[in-house]
Design a protein around this motif. Structure first.
Motif, PDB file in Angstrom:
ATOM      1  N   VAL A   1       0.847  -1.202   0.000  1.00 30.13           N
ATOM      2  CA  VAL A   1       0.000   0.000   0.000  1.00 30.13           C
ATOM      3  C   VAL A   1       0.881   1.251   0.000  1.00 30.13           C
ATOM      4  O   VAL A   1       0.620   2.203  -0.745  1.00 30.13           O
ATOM      5  CB  VAL A   1      -0.984   0.005   1.189  1.00 30.13           C
ATOM      6  CG1 VAL A   1      -1.662   1.363   1.337  1.00 30.13           C
ATOM      7  CG2 VAL A   1      -2.032  -1.092   1.015  1.00 30.13           C
TER       8      VAL A   1
ATOM      9  N   ALA B   1       2.318   1.747  -3.423  1.00 33.45           N
ATOM     10  CA  ALA B   1       1.284   2.257  -4.329  1.00 33.45           C
ATOM     11  C   ALA B   1       1.032   3.740  -4.089  1.00 33.45           C
ATOM     12  O   ALA B   1       0.841   4.509  -5.038  1.00 33.45           O
ATOM     13  CB  ALA B   1      -0.007   1.460  -4.156  1.00 33.45           C
ATOM     14  N   MET B   2       1.053   4.149  -2.836  1.00 32.55           N
ATOM     15  CA  MET B   2       0.840   5.574  -2.530  1.00 32.55           C
ATOM     16  C   MET B   2       1.998   6.425  -3.045  1.00 32.55           C
ATOM     17  O   MET B   2       1.778   7.511  -3.577  1.00 32.55           O
ATOM     18  CB  MET B   2       0.632   5.769  -1.032  1.00 32.55           C
ATOM     19  CG  MET B   2      -0.709   5.223  -0.565  1.00 32.55           C
ATOM     20  SD  MET B   2      -1.053   5.576   1.151  1.00 32.55           S
ATOM     21  CE  MET B   2      -1.319   7.353   1.080  1.00 32.55           C
TER      22      MET B   2
ATOM     23  N   THR C   1       0.422   2.607 -10.220  1.00 31.38           N
ATOM     24  CA  THR C   1      -0.009   1.815  -9.062  1.00 31.38           C
ATOM     25  C   THR C   1      -0.535   0.448  -9.485  1.00 31.38           C
ATOM     26  O   THR C   1      -0.605  -0.474  -8.670  1.00 31.38           O
ATOM     27  CB  THR C   1      -1.089   2.545  -8.241  1.00 31.38           C
ATOM     28  OG1 THR C   1      -2.203   2.839  -9.078  1.00 31.38           O
ATOM     29  CG2 THR C   1      -0.538   3.829  -7.654  1.00 31.38           C
TER      30      THR C   1
ATOM     31  N   ARG D   1      -5.578   1.111  -0.960  1.00 31.11           N
ATOM     32  CA  ARG D   1      -4.806   2.089  -1.726  1.00 31.11           C
ATOM     33  C   ARG D   1      -5.703   3.168  -2.299  1.00 31.11           C
ATOM     34  O   ARG D   1      -5.418   4.360  -2.193  1.00 31.11           O
ATOM     35  CB  ARG D   1      -4.051   1.377  -2.852  1.00 31.11           C
ATOM     36  CG  ARG D   1      -3.241   2.335  -3.671  1.00 31.11           C
ATOM     37  CD  ARG D   1      -3.343   2.326  -5.147  1.00 31.11           C
ATOM     38  NE  ARG D   1      -4.275   1.520  -5.847  1.00 31.11           N
ATOM     39  CZ  ARG D   1      -4.995   2.009  -6.853  1.00 31.11           C
ATOM     40  NH1 ARG D   1      -4.932   3.267  -7.187  1.00 31.11           N
ATOM     41  NH2 ARG D   1      -5.803   1.224  -7.521  1.00 31.11           N
TER      42      ARG D   1
END
Length: 163
Positions: free
Chosen positions: A13, A16-17, A40, A63
């Motif tokens: 996560v 992805a951020m 992402t 996410r």
């Protein structure tokens, strides 16, 4: 849930951020406002191929919510949820039918994401003319899907199963 799994969720996560933030900093040079490469999606692909499907879905959902709360607003969350859910379903089906490479699964996800976002835009703005953007989005989704799919495929080949 084990501590190891929580750590894996957190790392994916967070990655992805970070990718979402990097993408948000890129200049808007695309035909359609809001177009992104979908970096992402690499994280979602890795999770889909290296974890259980349920884990990948949870990571994708967390996410989407966190990125919208951090960098966006309610509307961006709506668009992202529609695109993300449709994308995830398309990638899951593509992976399970075993007819597609990782890049092919990623393309399915990119195209489905764009379709989901256009559907939400048409509904929210009550303007069917927005569908005219769809051909541009589909072409872009195809190219971005190949790019993220090749990158994701490289990572998947190098990473062990995570769960």
């Amino acid at each position: 849930m084990t501590g190891k799994k929580v750590a894996q969720y957190g790392l994916l996560v967070a990655l992805a951020m970070v990718l979402s933030y990097i993408e948000a900093q890129m200049p808007a040079f695309f035909v359609v406002p809001g177009m992104k490469l979908g970096l992402t999606n690499v994280v979602v692909l890795v999770a889909l191929y290296r974890m259980k499907s349920r884990d990948a879905l949870i990571i994708n959902g967390v996410r989407i919510v966190l990125v919208a709360l951090t960098f966006g607003n309610t509307f961006s969350m709506l668009y992202s949820l529609a695109g993300g859910v449709l994308s995830f379903l398309a990638m899951l089906i593509g992976k399970r039918c075993k007819a597609f490479s990782v890049a092919g699964v990623s393309v399915l996800g990119g195209v489905a994401h764009n379709i989901g976002q256009i559907l939400v835009a048409v509904a929210v703005l009550e303007n069917g003319n927005l569908a005219y953007y769809l051909p541009f989005l589909l072409i872009f989704g195809l190219g971005a899907g190949v790019l993220t799919g090749v990158l994701g495929g490289q990572l998947i080949r190098r990473l062990p199963h995570l769960s």
